[in-house]
Design an enzyme around this catalytic site. Sequence first.
Site, short mmCIF file in Angstrom:
data_model
loop_
_atom_site.label_atom_id
_atom_site.label_comp_id
_atom_site.label_asym_id
_atom_site.label_seq_id
_atom_site.Cartn_x
_atom_site.Cartn_y
_atom_site.Cartn_z
CE LYS A 189 9.42 3.57 -0.78
NZ LYS A 189 9.27 2.88 -2.07
CD GLU A 223 7.01 -6.12 -0.96
OE1 GLU A 223 8.26 -5.94 -1.49
OE2 GLU A 223 5.77 -6.59 -1.73
N GLY A 225 9.84 0.73 2.89
CA GLY A 225 9.50 1.93 3.31
C GLY A 225 9.10 1.78 4.33
CB CYS A 302 1.50 18.05 -2.92
SG CYS A 302 3.51 19.21 -3.71
P1 TAP Z 1 2.24 7.44 -1.49
O1 TAP Z 1 1.95 6.31 -0.85
O2 TAP Z 1 2.64 8.34 0.61
O3 TAP Z 1 3.53 7.50 -1.20
C1 TAP Z 1 5.11 8.16 -1.11
C2 TAP Z 1 6.31 7.15 -0.64
O4 TAP Z 1 6.12 6.49 0.23
C3 TAP Z 1 6.41 6.52 -2.20
O5 TAP Z 1 8.13 6.30 -2.37
C4 TAP Z 1 5.62 5.25 -1.32
O6 TAP Z 1 6.20 4.02 -1.81
C5 TAP Z 1 6.44 5.54 0.09
N1 TAP Z 1 5.19 5.00 0.92
C6 TAP Z 1 4.85 4.29 0.82
N2 TAP Z 1 3.94 3.61 1.95
C7 TAP Z 1 4.84 3.93 3.09
C8 TAP Z 1 4.56 3.37 4.03
N3 TAP Z 1 4.38 2.85 5.25
N4 TAP Z 1 6.12 3.13 4.81
C9 TAP Z 1 6.97 4.29 4.22
N5 TAP Z 1 7.11 4.41 3.34
C10 TAP Z 1 5.73 3.85 2.13
O7 TAP Z 1 1.27 8.31 -1.77
P2 TAP Z 1 1.02 7.63 -2.62
O8 TAP Z 1 -0.18 5.53 -2.48
O9 TAP Z 1 2.01 7.80 -4.00
O10 TAP Z 1 0.22 8.14 -4.15
C11 TAP Z 1 -1.06 8.29 -2.97
C12 TAP Z 1 -1.53 10.08 -2.51
O11 TAP Z 1 -0.43 10.68 -2.19
C13 TAP Z 1 -1.83 10.30 -4.37
O12 TAP Z 1 -2.51 9.86 -4.65
C14 TAP Z 1 -1.47 12.04 -3.67
O13 TAP Z 1 -2.82 12.24 -3.48
C15 TAP Z 1 -0.82 12.23 -2.48
N6 TAP Z 1 0.76 11.97 -2.99
C16 TAP Z 1 0.57 13.39 -2.44
C17 TAP Z 1 2.46 13.64 -2.74
C18 TAP Z 1 2.91 14.89 -3.05
S1 TAP Z 1 4.16 15.71 -2.70
N7 TAP Z 1 1.48 15.78 -1.45
C19 TAP Z 1 3.38 13.27 -3.47
C20 TAP Z 1 2.92 11.72 -4.22
C21 TAP Z 1 1.35 11.31 -3.15
P3 TAP Z 1 6.12 2.91 -3.00
O14 TAP Z 1 5.74 4.50 -4.56
O15 TAP Z 1 6.46 1.75 -3.06
O16 TAP Z 1 4.62 3.18 -2.44
#
Ligand code: TAP
Length: 499
Positions: A189, A223, A225, A302
């Site tokens: 996903k 939804e 994930g 990250c």
């Molecule tokens: P997350 O919410 O952690 O999203 C990462 C992935 O998980 C996306 O594909 C997301 O889908 C999915 N996801 C979200 N909620 C989930 C759940 N309950 N169960 C399963 N999968 C789920 O990150 P974000 O909202 O994109 O970003 C939030 C913060 O995360 C950022 O501000 C940053 O601090 C951190 N972040 C860290 C990294 C790394 S590499 N460490 C990368 C991205 C973000 P959706 O995109 O559809 O929500």
Amino acid sequence: MTTYARPNTQGSLIDFAGQYENFIGGEFVPPIKGKYGEVRTPVTGQVYTSVARSTSEDVDRAVDVAWKAFPAWSRASNAERAEVLWKIAERIDEHREEIALAETWDNGKPIRETLGADIPLAADHFRYFAAAIRAQEQVSTQIDHDTVSYQFREPLGVVAQIIPWNFPILMAAWKIAPALAAGNTIVMKPASETPISLMILVERIQDLLPPGVLNIVEGKGSEIGTVLSRHSKIRKLAFTGSTEVGRDIALDAAQLLIPATLELGGKSPNIFFSDIADHDDGFYQKALEGFNLFAFNKGEVCTCPSRALVQKSIFDSFVPRAVERLGTAKQINPLDTDCQVGPQVSARQRDKILDYIRIGKQEGATVRAGGGPGELDGDLAGGYYIQPTVLEGENSMRIFQEEIFGPVLALTPFEDYDDAIRIANDTSYGLGAGVWTRNGNRAYRAGRAIQAGRVWTNCYHMYPAGAPFGGYKESGIGRETDQVILNAYQQIKGLLVSY
Ligand code: TAP
């Protein structure tokens, strides 16, 4: 300087479709309930296509198809699987510019980064794991004169992979290459902020993969994930994203009693010892560049070196020079090869970062550079740009402790070696760190003392295949980008035979 033509315009390398489906069983299929969501480019903030908004029925379908593909794929020889991975790498190279353009349009990262780093590194990951699986040894041990213990490495089955938006193609490569090399089949996903570039890649490689071996289901984490991470037919979870969601994934894995690898957030220190200023030479110039690497990929990394620790004795000479250099970083159209700082991935992310800048000011931090939204003209004014920002303060402040995930640097001075290590480790995270010094002994000691999975010395932001990557503390569990990750996609069968 080259400026790539915008997608959907004459002369562009890419013409996006009006709608993107899921990729299941080797073909692009509409979501079962027929729902789609709009996709915006952060470059201008405008909607440019739409994508499947899947439901649990689509996830079930993908998991079933992946299981159907598993027996043949898992029984293929390592050499056969390696050949597929190698061809994928070649295909990525062949379509490098097109995939890079899609990645820039989808995510906002400058084309110089997608062309120079993301896409070539992704191709190299497939090559590396093609080689690694060929080189992996099977073990047999003589127990006594007539008895032999054989250890076979077997794949786990269907694995679920959930990836973030900050490196859509590279994160996909980090996960797909080892899982396929080891003989698993995949349901992946992508993040809903960046759902398209991976689909462009898949379009280019679909004929190389047996149907059902790799399946992509688009949709929201909240939804589908959770449907994927709690699916009873999944045998392993691989996740990269926030620490908050990572905890939920770990709980889901515990409930299903399956393994999980987690690559989570960070608040990485970048330490500048005073000896870097002994001479104003190439090394010193490199350290000045190193200070500004917090703005690489607009800080959406990250391992972003988001805390700079500069020794007091050089603070007043080093910091102004580094900040002056930061002022020359070009924030222009990311399709221009001169662009160095692109827009944030989404309006939500931009607003979150601006909030943190406000919080920093309220906490008493001093603004040394930037401090507000980027100022771009024309339709770029609708994009999500933020000025690279340097805030000076203390490590106890929220801007030093919480992951901002933007081009915002928290800067603080330190007294001596012990003080530097204390501040560096004063965080709940432990993903990356940088150490800048001319003294090899100090570099080694600091590298061992910092609680982080990856410490760069006199460099930063290098992510080669063949060097393990992963977190200490709340930054995650497991190591990727090296052959050790193959263990996480395999289980060992012991066969004891008496002849
Ligand atoms: P997350 O919410 O952690 O999203 C990462 C992935 O998980 C996306 O594909 C997301 O889908 C999915 N996801 C979200 N909620 C989930 C759940 N309950 N169960 C399963 N999968 C789920 O990150 P974000 O909202 O994109 O970003 C939030 C913060 O995360 C950022 O501000 C940053 O601090 C951190 N972040 C860290 C990294 C790394 S590499 N460490 C990368 C991205 C973000 P959706 O995109 O559809 O929500």
